[in-house]
Motif scaffolding. Sequence first.
Motif, PDB file in Angstrom:
ATOM      1  N   ALA A 316       1.197  -1.282   0.240  1.00 39.22           N
ATOM      2  CA  ALA A 316      -0.260  -0.077  -0.168  1.00 39.22           C
ATOM      3  C   ALA A 316       0.473   1.389   0.011  1.00 39.22           C
ATOM      4  CB  ALA A 316      -1.099   0.065   1.471  1.00 39.22           C
ATOM      5  N   ASP A 317       2.292   1.265   0.657  1.00 40.30           N
ATOM      6  CA  ASP A 317       2.877   2.299   0.675  1.00 40.30           C
ATOM      7  C   ASP A 317       3.898   2.089  -0.175  1.00 40.30           C
ATOM      8  OD1 ASP A 317       5.597   1.959   2.204  1.00 40.30           O
ATOM      9  OD2 ASP A 317       3.730   1.671   3.627  1.00 40.30           O
ATOM     10  N   THR A 318       4.805   3.372  -0.785  1.00 40.34           N
ATOM     11  CA  THR A 318       5.505   4.106  -1.757  1.00 40.34           C
ATOM     12  C   THR A 318       7.157   2.781  -0.453  1.00 40.34           C
ATOM     13  OG1 THR A 318       4.742   5.632  -2.480  1.00 40.34           O
ATOM     14  CG2 THR A 318       7.602   5.531  -3.026  1.00 40.34           C
ATOM     15  N   ARG A 319       7.436   2.561   0.637  1.00 36.25           N
ATOM     16  CA  ARG A 319       8.223   2.323   1.412  1.00 36.25           C
ATOM     17  C   ARG A 319       8.454   1.062   0.088  1.00 36.25           C
ATOM     18  NH1 ARG A 319      10.410  -1.020   5.912  1.00 36.25           N
ATOM     19  NH2 ARG A 319       7.651  -1.627   6.011  1.00 36.25           N
ATOM     20  N   LEU A 320       7.140  -0.087   0.784  1.00 34.07           N
ATOM     21  CA  LEU A 320       6.986  -1.739   0.311  1.00 34.07           C
ATOM     22  C   LEU A 320       7.343  -1.208  -1.316  1.00 34.07           C
ATOM     23  CD1 LEU A 320       4.446  -2.775   2.701  1.00 34.07           C
ATOM     24  CD2 LEU A 320       6.854  -2.617   2.820  1.00 34.07           C
ATOM     25  N   GLN A 324      10.532  -3.846  -2.983  1.00 34.14           N
ATOM     26  CA  GLN A 324       9.953  -4.342  -4.093  1.00 34.14           C
ATOM     27  C   GLN A 324      10.974  -4.564  -5.238  1.00 34.14           C
ATOM     28  OE1 GLN A 324       8.616  -7.495  -4.160  1.00 34.14           O
ATOM     29  NE2 GLN A 324       8.697  -7.821  -6.405  1.00 34.14           N
ATOM     30  N   TRP A 325      10.765  -3.334  -5.667  1.00 32.46           N
ATOM     31  CA  TRP A 325      11.283  -3.264  -7.155  1.00 32.46           C
ATOM     32  C   TRP A 325      13.078  -3.011  -7.410  1.00 32.46           C
ATOM     33  CZ3 TRP A 325      14.693   1.288  -8.619  1.00 32.46           C
ATOM     34  CH2 TRP A 325      15.224   0.846 -10.071  1.00 32.46           C
ATOM     35  N   LEU A 326      14.011  -2.627  -5.723  1.00 34.98           N
ATOM     36  CA  LEU A 326      15.100  -2.681  -5.745  1.00 34.98           C
ATOM     37  C   LEU A 326      15.529  -4.823  -5.762  1.00 34.98           C
ATOM     38  CD1 LEU A 326      16.563  -0.941  -5.829  1.00 34.98           C
ATOM     39  CD2 LEU A 326      17.906  -1.037  -3.950  1.00 34.98           C
ATOM     40  N   THR A 327      14.786  -4.929  -4.747  1.00 39.02           N
ATOM     41  CA  THR A 327      14.941  -6.486  -3.826  1.00 39.02           C
ATOM     42  C   THR A 327      14.493  -7.461  -5.110  1.00 39.02           C
ATOM     43  OG1 THR A 327      13.088  -6.821  -2.772  1.00 39.02           O
ATOM     44  CG2 THR A 327      14.883  -5.625  -1.443  1.00 39.02           C
TER      45      THR A 327
ATOM     46  N   LYS B 280       6.075  -8.197   5.671  1.00 43.33           N
ATOM     47  CA  LYS B 280       5.105  -6.900   5.201  1.00 43.33           C
ATOM     48  C   LYS B 280       5.593  -6.522   3.691  1.00 43.33           C
ATOM     49  CE  LYS B 280       1.740  -3.616   5.990  1.00 43.33           C
ATOM     50  NZ  LYS B 280       2.966  -2.128   6.090  1.00 43.33           N
ATOM     51  N   GLY B 281       4.373  -6.842   2.812  1.00 42.20           N
ATOM     52  CA  GLY B 281       4.957  -6.501   1.950  1.00 42.20           C
ATOM     53  C   GLY B 281       5.498  -7.405   0.757  1.00 42.20           C
ATOM     54  N   TYR B 282       5.858  -8.081   0.771  1.00 41.29           N
ATOM     55  CA  TYR B 282       5.923  -9.358  -0.432  1.00 41.29           C
ATOM     56  C   TYR B 282       4.729 -10.564  -0.146  1.00 41.29           C
ATOM     57  CZ  TYR B 282      10.738  -8.410  -0.363  1.00 41.29           C
ATOM     58  OH  TYR B 282      11.558  -7.292  -0.345  1.00 41.29           O
TER      59      TYR B 282
END
Lengths: 370, 282
Positions: A316-320, A324-327, B280-282
């Motif tokens: 939901a937020d830009t941090r995640l 996601q993009w970089l990892t 969280k986030g994956y």
Amino acid sequence: MTTHGYLAREYFGRLLEALRNSGYRCVGPQVLDGAIQYRDLPNAQALPSGWRDSQAPGRYRLEHSNNPRQFAWANGPQALKPFLFAPRETLWCVERDARGALSFRAVLPEAQALAVIGVRACDLAALHLQDAHFLQGQFQDAQYAARRDGLFLVAVNCTHPAATCFCVSTGDGPDVPEANGGCDLVLDEVDDGFIVRSASERGASLIAQLGLAPVTLAQQTVVADQRQQAREAQTRMLPSRDLRPLLDTRLEHPRWADVAARCLSCGNCTSVCPTCFCHSDHESPAIDGSDSTHYREWDSCFTQGHSYIHGITLRADTRLRYRQWLTHKLGAWHDQYGRSGCVGCGRCISWCPVGIDITEEVAALAADTP
Amino acid sequence: MNALHVPAPHVPMEAEIVRRTQESPSVFSLGLRLCDPAQHAAYRFEPGQFNMLYLYGVGEIPISIVSDPEDGDELGHTIRVVGRVTRGFAALKPGDRIGLRGPFGRGWPLLETRGQDLVLVTGGLGCAPLVSVINYVAQRRGEFGRVALLQGVRHMDDMIWRERYARWAKLPDVQVLLAADVAGTGWSWHVGLVTELVDQLAFDVRDARVMVCGPEPMMLASVRKLSASGVADEHIWMSLERNMQCAVGHCGHCQFGAQFLCKDGPVFNYPQIRARLGVKGY
Ligand SMILES: Cc1cc2nc3c(=O)[nH]c(=O)nc-3n(C[C@H](O)[C@H](O)[C@H](O)COP(=O)(O)OP(=O)(O)OC[C@H]3O[C@@H](n4cnc5c(N)ncnc54)[C@H](O)[C@@H]3O)c2cc1C
Ligand code: SF4
Ligand code: SF4
Ligand code: FES
């Protein structure tokens, strides 16, 4: 058979002619809307002669000079990706008859022999990765395959990397590898012309038609020197070709929140990135209800919908999303395709409206442990 | 170029709804038959695999196949109404036509676990992917050891198929354990979490093979409980859910770390996903 020779600049048109005679549609770099972009190439005069680019985080500008060179610039916003993996394309259509029966029909792009002139080493490395993704997995992408089959590639070794380039550190440039370059011809530009080398059988039979002159020792020295200078000109870098071990220990690093405070989550980085492959499917039903078209369109892990599952957005937020993009790009690609998903082209740095620099973010993540 | 692989099944086949069953106010099942008899006859799948079902003019969604792989008559799908496409499917009736692509993904390890004791843990309403396993095992009771079905819901009213569970409980060496966080009169089962049911198992869970399906926090809690009870990570499998657009490993939406759910999953052996599960986030 000739595999190597000198082509004077005034004869560059012969290359285009030979390609057209072999049935290729020629596409090459041209100045358009203030950027170097790939479009149908009417003749050699349309090449960006005398143009130089100036790139920095969040910045891309062109400047003109009297330099006769036509390839004295580093990559513009896009090169090969849109020619093979179209930004939007129909996959299939379905018709519904009066009784409600459905008939599905695959839609394929017209197979076309396309010659692209001016691709760079990083573009070829990225193409290799897109090939692995779209063609070499369990399933083959029919649209991509149809376009890929007829592709003829004329590469140019970079002489003027931009300040944003870091292909030396990723191992993808600035020269096309001598063996298995994945293209048909490789050019080294000198002031009055080109040293042309064939890199495939198709390339070899094509240059046999060009009437190349022998390469002089002086020309060889110029080429070796400018290749060396291009390597040394790069200042940006990634600390390692495999950042998986590093990233795995940085999932909760405060830098993700820091970059998220600057990132607009606009997805520019993913659309200019030559290896990003994400796309979404969409439906476009006819108004009269008799048929419907199913198409796909480039998508980005920076969008809200990318991680949506009924009622929840996982990122939901830009941090995640940035994480996601970089990892994925620098981490999971190794498991998926045997190497990093970054070829060091620097596009995501130049075309980011707020100037976020992938090399700087990695350096900050690497600098300290949370 | 190296064209080693088959072209992606990008284009749906036409399928007819031959049966529609309302399972609960928001859950229904569709029995499907491919309209081309040759296609229907050639269709093969494994429990845990899924189809992309297409609603005319609206779109495609991933839905698990719950019928028996040897049932040649129809392909069963159980669907919960949550949004645009599922609502559209709910309105269809026998005789209506839809599109179907599949089967996709990797299913449950039913060959690998043959002869073993099985613990099947499901949570919430998302138990469709495991229903295929329950059906499969019920049909081939002799091929597996003892079987325990653990199903947990938040509210007792969410428990669909109570008669089915009652029927399964009557099979030899099958233990059914149900739990509801919130229960009222008429609930004779456990009140609490599905993980607490592990303590009531009639056999030693340490030698069992475990398959889990449900919301991720529930799956994580189950894994923790099972690990604490001595189950090896390698003996746990679970089915995940992510957004899916293409189902052929190309669109990127279903990625979970390095895994593409649509081709490497949706069923995973726990060690494959251990590093990212619960992050969280994956
Ligand atoms: C492998 C797999 C198996 C599944 N099996 C079943 C099943 O057997 N029964 C069942 O009821 N549900 C199942 N689901 C969930 C089901 O796919 C979603 O409920 C459905 O996509 C929601 O579509 P919608 O248009 O009604 O919802 P909306 O909320 O309107 O969703 C809009 C769109 O988002 C996407 N989307 C939303 N949720 C999901 C999701 N969970 N997974 C993938 N894409 C999603 C779809 O493209 C969908 O059309 C499964 C999901 C996966 C990944
Ligand atoms: S991540 Fe950035 S530098 Fe790396 S390949 Fe993509 S656009 Fe180029
Ligand atoms: S990093 Fe830059 S280009 Fe990428 S989404 Fe964020 S703001 Fe846009
Ligand atoms: S659903 Fe498209 S990659 Fe898995």
